[in-house]
Design a protein around this motif. Structure first.
Motif, PDB file in Angstrom:
ATOM      1  N   VAL A 103      10.854   5.878  -7.166  1.00 18.75           N
ATOM      2  CA  VAL A 103      10.191   5.381  -6.710  1.00 18.75           C
ATOM      3  C   VAL A 103       9.082   5.387  -5.068  1.00 18.75           C
ATOM      4  CG1 VAL A 103       9.872   2.249  -6.548  1.00 18.75           C
ATOM      5  CG2 VAL A 103      11.372   3.660  -8.699  1.00 18.75           C
ATOM      6  N   GLU A 104       7.645   4.569  -5.231  1.00 14.48           N
ATOM      7  CA  GLU A 104       6.733   4.719  -4.386  1.00 14.48           C
ATOM      8  C   GLU A 104       5.660   3.843  -4.233  1.00 14.48           C
ATOM      9  OE1 GLU A 104       4.690   8.372  -1.308  1.00 14.48           O
ATOM     10  OE2 GLU A 104       4.474   8.286  -3.821  1.00 14.48           O
ATOM     11  N   PRO A 105       6.046   3.768  -2.957  1.00 16.08           N
ATOM     12  CA  PRO A 105       5.035   1.749  -3.187  1.00 16.08           C
ATOM     13  C   PRO A 105       3.934   2.376  -2.663  1.00 16.08           C
ATOM     14  CG  PRO A 105       5.816   2.553  -0.545  1.00 16.08           C
ATOM     15  CD  PRO A 105       6.858   3.089  -1.505  1.00 16.08           C
ATOM     16  N   VAL A 106       2.784   2.029  -3.929  1.00 17.51           N
ATOM     17  CA  VAL A 106       1.621   2.194  -3.687  1.00 17.51           C
ATOM     18  C   VAL A 106       0.868   1.488  -3.247  1.00 17.51           C
ATOM     19  CG1 VAL A 106      -0.961   2.750  -5.534  1.00 17.51           C
ATOM     20  CG2 VAL A 106       1.704   4.236  -5.591  1.00 17.51           C
ATOM     21  N   LEU A 107      -1.028   1.014  -2.858  1.00 22.41           N
ATOM     22  CA  LEU A 107      -1.446   0.596  -1.591  1.00 22.41           C
ATOM     23  C   LEU A 107      -2.412   0.391  -3.433  1.00 22.41           C
ATOM     24  CD1 LEU A 107      -2.767  -1.364   0.227  1.00 22.41           C
ATOM     25  CD2 LEU A 107      -3.538  -0.009   1.302  1.00 22.41           C
ATOM     26  N   TYR A 108      -3.150  -1.088  -3.286  1.00 24.39           N
ATOM     27  CA  TYR A 108      -4.235  -1.110  -4.324  1.00 24.39           C
ATOM     28  C   TYR A 108      -5.009  -2.520  -3.769  1.00 24.39           C
ATOM     29  CZ  TYR A 108      -1.239   0.249  -7.795  1.00 24.39           C
ATOM     30  OH  TYR A 108      -0.412   1.498  -8.830  1.00 24.39           O
ATOM     31  N   PHE A 109      -6.398  -2.690  -3.873  1.00 25.19           N
ATOM     32  CA  PHE A 109      -7.005  -3.525  -3.471  1.00 25.19           C
ATOM     33  C   PHE A 109      -8.249  -4.359  -4.838  1.00 25.19           C
ATOM     34  CE2 PHE A 109      -7.458  -3.157   0.873  1.00 25.19           C
ATOM     35  CZ  PHE A 109      -7.034  -1.609   1.476  1.00 25.19           C
ATOM     36  N   GLU A 110      -8.374  -5.104  -4.487  1.00 24.23           N
ATOM     37  CA  GLU A 110      -9.420  -6.527  -5.239  1.00 24.23           C
ATOM     38  C   GLU A 110      -9.687  -7.111  -4.215  1.00 24.23           C
ATOM     39  OE1 GLU A 110      -6.236  -8.664  -7.173  1.00 24.23           O
ATOM     40  OE2 GLU A 110      -5.481 -10.046  -5.664  1.00 24.23           O
ATOM     41  N   ASN A 111     -11.028  -7.224  -5.142  1.00 21.43           N
ATOM     42  CA  ASN A 111     -12.607  -8.197  -4.209  1.00 21.43           C
ATOM     43  C   ASN A 111     -11.570  -9.869  -4.520  1.00 21.43           C
ATOM     44  OD1 ASN A 111     -14.578  -6.138  -4.607  1.00 21.43           O
ATOM     45  ND2 ASN A 111     -14.765  -6.473  -6.134  1.00 21.43           N
TER      46      ASN A 111
END
Length: 289
Positions: free
Chosen positions: A219-227
């Motif tokens: 498990v690893e934290p992944v960074l997601y972007f949204e408008n």
């Protein structure tokens, strides 16, 4: 942990820098690749913006921000020292490693802070630090094997004012144009005003999601972007960043103290793009009351 208020300044810049990786689900904005350029005679040059982070052992490392430095500005903060923001990697079978003809304004102080040789892969990596003496835009030029490269720096302040709820976030944003705050807020309206000459292209909100590898089950934290729409109410993330790795030698588990939400302000000035990040860290995971 009641009564904690937002505070500004150099609040452990590594808080939000740890484990920053990019993810590209279909509902998010795809990050640009870093600038890779090929030069004649078998010499490959890779130019990228990097940011400091901590690895799992607590040591400083450098991560590619994903910015297209062939097109976009690297944002520096006036009056702040930007450590190791630029990385140039040269690969050459004939060991043509030298950077020549470095040219920039005297008002943009720079230092080649690191030279890292990788003899197994016939490459060398240079890291540069910068300090802008004046609030203006700069070009940093150099050549490798006769080909010129140019990196653009913006040391002005794109954001006139940014607020989250009733709090004004600093527009002099710390390391690499980023500002860190700790807050116990749950939500608040985000309002952004740009300085003269700058256009607000968009606002994006970054949150971490713990992703499980389907093969290893790590498990690893992944960074997601949204408008995000300017003036809209933002609910801060309450997701703890979790890292879990297991192999035949043992198991590694780490949970963060905080949940991080990133407000990314994308701007345009004279046709060139850049961005400034604001980190809001909400303490959500602690063992004592």
């Amino acid at each position: 942990m009641k009564g904690m208020k937002i505070f500004k300044g150099a609040v452990a810049a590594v808080l939000a820098a740890t484990f920053i990786v990019s993810g590209n689900p279909t509902s998010t904005i795809e990050a640009k690749a870093s600038y890779d350029a090929f030069v004649d005679d078998g010499v490959k040059v890779e130019v990228r913006e990097v940011t400091q982070a901590l690895n799992k052992k607590g040591n400083v490392m450098y991560k590619d921000t994903g910015k297209d430095v062939s097109q976009d500005y690297i944002t520096l903060t006036p009056g702040f020292f930007a450590k190791n923001v630029l990385e140039v990697k040269i690969s050459s079978d004939e060991k043509k490693y030298k950077i020549r003809n470095i040219n920039c304004s005297r008002n943009l102080k720079y230092n080649k802070t690191a030279t890292i040789y990788d003899y197994n892969n016939d490459s060398v990596t240079y890291r540069f630090s910068f300090y802008p003496m004046k609030e203006k835009k700069y070009n940093f030029k150099f050549t490798v094997n006769g080909k010129e490269f140019k990196v653009k720096f913006n040391a002005t302040t794109p954001v006139k004012k940014i607020t989250f709820g009733n709090e004004t976030l600093s527009t002099k944003a710390g390391m690499l144009g980023s500002m860190n705050s700790v807050t116990d807020a749950v939500k608040g309206k985000v309002k952004v005003q740009m300085n003269k000459g700058y256009s607000l292209e968009s606002i994006q909100i970054g949150r971490y999601k713990n992703v499980t590898d389907k093969d290893t089950k790590n498990v690893e934290p992944v960074l997601y972007f949204e408008n995000f729409k300017n003036g809209k109410k933002l609910k801060l993330s309450e997701s703890v960043q979790t890292t879990r790795e297991e192999d035949k030698d043992g198991e590694y588990i780490e949970n963060s103290l905080y949940a991080t939400t990133i407000i990314r302000v994308n701007y345009v000035v004279k046709g060139t793009k850049g961005y400034v990040d604001y980190y809001l860290n909400k303490i959500v995971n602690y063992d004592n009351d």
